[in-house]
Design a protein around this motif. Structure first.
Motif, short mmCIF file in Angstrom:
data_model
loop_
_atom_site.label_atom_id
_atom_site.label_comp_id
_atom_site.label_asym_id
_atom_site.label_seq_id
_atom_site.Cartn_x
_atom_site.Cartn_y
_atom_site.Cartn_z
N ARG A 52 0.84 -1.20 0.00
CA ARG A 52 0.00 0.00 0.00
C ARG A 52 0.88 1.25 0.00
O ARG A 52 1.03 1.93 1.02
CB ARG A 52 -0.91 -0.02 1.21
N PRO A 53 1.47 1.56 -1.17
CA PRO A 53 2.43 2.66 -1.23
C PRO A 53 1.85 4.05 -0.97
O PRO A 53 2.60 4.97 -0.68
CB PRO A 53 3.01 2.56 -2.64
N ILE A 54 0.54 4.20 -1.05
CA ILE A 54 -0.04 5.52 -0.79
C ILE A 54 -0.26 5.78 0.70
O ILE A 54 -0.70 6.85 1.08
CB ILE A 54 -1.37 5.71 -1.55
N ASP A 55 0.05 4.81 1.53
CA ASP A 55 -0.16 4.93 2.97
C ASP A 55 1.02 5.67 3.60
O ASP A 55 2.10 5.12 3.78
CB ASP A 55 -0.31 3.54 3.59
N ARG A 56 0.81 6.91 3.93
CA ARG A 56 1.87 7.77 4.49
C ARG A 56 2.40 7.20 5.81
O ARG A 56 3.60 7.28 6.09
CB ARG A 56 1.33 9.19 4.68
N GLU A 57 1.52 6.62 6.60
CA GLU A 57 1.95 6.06 7.89
C GLU A 57 2.94 4.90 7.67
O GLU A 57 3.93 4.78 8.40
CB GLU A 57 0.73 5.57 8.68
N ARG A 58 2.69 4.08 6.67
CA ARG A 58 3.62 2.97 6.38
C ARG A 58 4.97 3.50 5.89
O ARG A 58 6.01 2.95 6.24
CB ARG A 58 3.02 2.03 5.34
N ALA A 59 4.94 4.55 5.09
CA ALA A 59 6.20 5.16 4.64
C ALA A 59 6.96 5.73 5.83
O ALA A 59 8.18 5.58 5.92
CB ALA A 59 5.91 6.24 3.60
N GLN A 60 6.24 6.35 6.76
CA GLN A 60 6.86 6.91 7.96
C GLN A 60 7.46 5.80 8.82
O GLN A 60 8.56 5.95 9.37
CB GLN A 60 5.84 7.72 8.78
N GLN A 61 6.76 4.68 8.95
CA GLN A 61 7.27 3.55 9.73
C GLN A 61 8.58 3.03 9.12
O GLN A 61 9.53 2.75 9.85
CB GLN A 61 6.24 2.44 9.81
N LEU A 66 14.51 2.64 9.24
CA LEU A 66 15.77 2.83 8.51
C LEU A 66 16.68 3.81 9.24
O LEU A 66 17.90 3.59 9.35
CB LEU A 66 15.50 3.31 7.08
N GLU A 67 16.11 4.89 9.76
CA GLU A 67 16.91 5.87 10.48
C GLU A 67 17.46 5.31 11.79
O GLU A 67 18.61 5.57 12.15
CB GLU A 67 16.10 7.14 10.71
N GLU A 68 16.65 4.52 12.50
CA GLU A 68 17.13 3.88 13.73
C GLU A 68 18.27 2.93 13.42
O GLU A 68 19.28 2.90 14.13
CB GLU A 68 15.98 3.14 14.43
N ARG A 69 18.12 2.17 12.37
CA ARG A 69 19.19 1.23 11.98
C ARG A 69 20.45 1.99 11.56
O ARG A 69 21.57 1.60 11.90
CB ARG A 69 18.69 0.33 10.86
N ALA A 70 20.27 3.09 10.86
CA ALA A 70 21.41 3.90 10.42
C ALA A 70 22.16 4.49 11.62
O ALA A 70 23.37 4.63 11.59
CB ALA A 70 20.95 5.01 9.48
N PHE A 76 25.78 0.86 7.33
CA PHE A 76 24.42 0.93 6.80
C PHE A 76 24.03 2.38 6.53
O PHE A 76 23.43 2.69 5.50
CB PHE A 76 23.42 0.29 7.78
N ARG A 77 24.39 3.27 7.44
CA ARG A 77 24.07 4.70 7.27
C ARG A 77 24.69 5.25 5.99
O ARG A 77 24.02 5.93 5.21
CB ARG A 77 24.54 5.52 8.47
N CYS A 78 25.95 4.92 5.73
CA CYS A 78 26.61 5.41 4.51
C CYS A 78 25.91 4.89 3.26
O CYS A 78 25.67 5.64 2.31
CB CYS A 78 28.08 4.99 4.50
N ALA A 79 25.56 3.61 3.28
CA ALA A 79 24.88 3.02 2.12
C ALA A 79 23.49 3.61 1.94
O ALA A 79 23.06 3.89 0.82
CB ALA A 79 24.81 1.50 2.27
N LEU A 80 22.79 3.82 3.04
CA LEU A 80 21.44 4.40 2.97
C LEU A 80 21.50 5.85 2.48
O LEU A 80 20.67 6.26 1.66
CB LEU A 80 20.76 4.33 4.34
#
Length: 139
Positions: A52-61, A66-70, A76-80
């Motif tokens: 469901r790519p139009i779901d803004r909440e899923r994009a935010q999740q 990704l930011e927490e992992r970075a 990972f941060r450099c690659a991201l």
């Protein structure tokens, strides 16, 4: 690290951008699936966003994971960051500069709204090639 654009994440997850969009999705998927001590963070969120790519909440999740992992993994941060920069530099490929609007009235017939159409046919079938004449028989 700059926040990753929610619009770019959604566009990539939706398949926008043709071949380049597919490339970005493959790269992001590969990045997210990199081995970690635990389940690769972001895998589930990316799959959910693709559904469901139009779901803004899923994009935010996905962005949050990704930011927490970075923040925990500098490689990972450099690659991201490299992925996000590439995606941002080519955002016009994902989004284009087309603005379609249809308001009022009635459309009787075909209506196309989008960008870069090719190989379209509207009920027209090209004529079949004519058969080659057979050579005359001489007895």
């Amino acid at each position: 690290m700059e926040p990753i654009s929610l619009a770019i994440l959604a566009a990539v997850a939706s398949g926008a951008g043709g071949e380049f969009g597919k490339y970005l999705l493959e790269q992001l998927t590969s990045l997210v699936r990199r081995p970690t001590r635990e389940q690769p963070a972001g895998t589930v969120e990316l799959e959910r966003l693709q559904l469901r790519p139009i779901d803004r909440e899923r994009a935010q999740q996905l962005r949050t994971v990704l930011e927490e992992r970075a923040n925990q993994d500098s490689e990972f941060r450099c690659a991201l960051e490299a992925w996000a920069n590439t995606a941002a530099q080519h955002a016009d490929t994902l989004f284009g500069d087309v603005q379609n609007e249809l308001s009022g009235g009635t459309v009787n017939g075909y209506l196309l709204q989008g960008k870069n159409f090719s190989n379209l046919s509207f009920g027209y079938t090209p004529p079949s090639p004519r058969p080659k004449p057979e050579p005359e028989k001489t007895d």
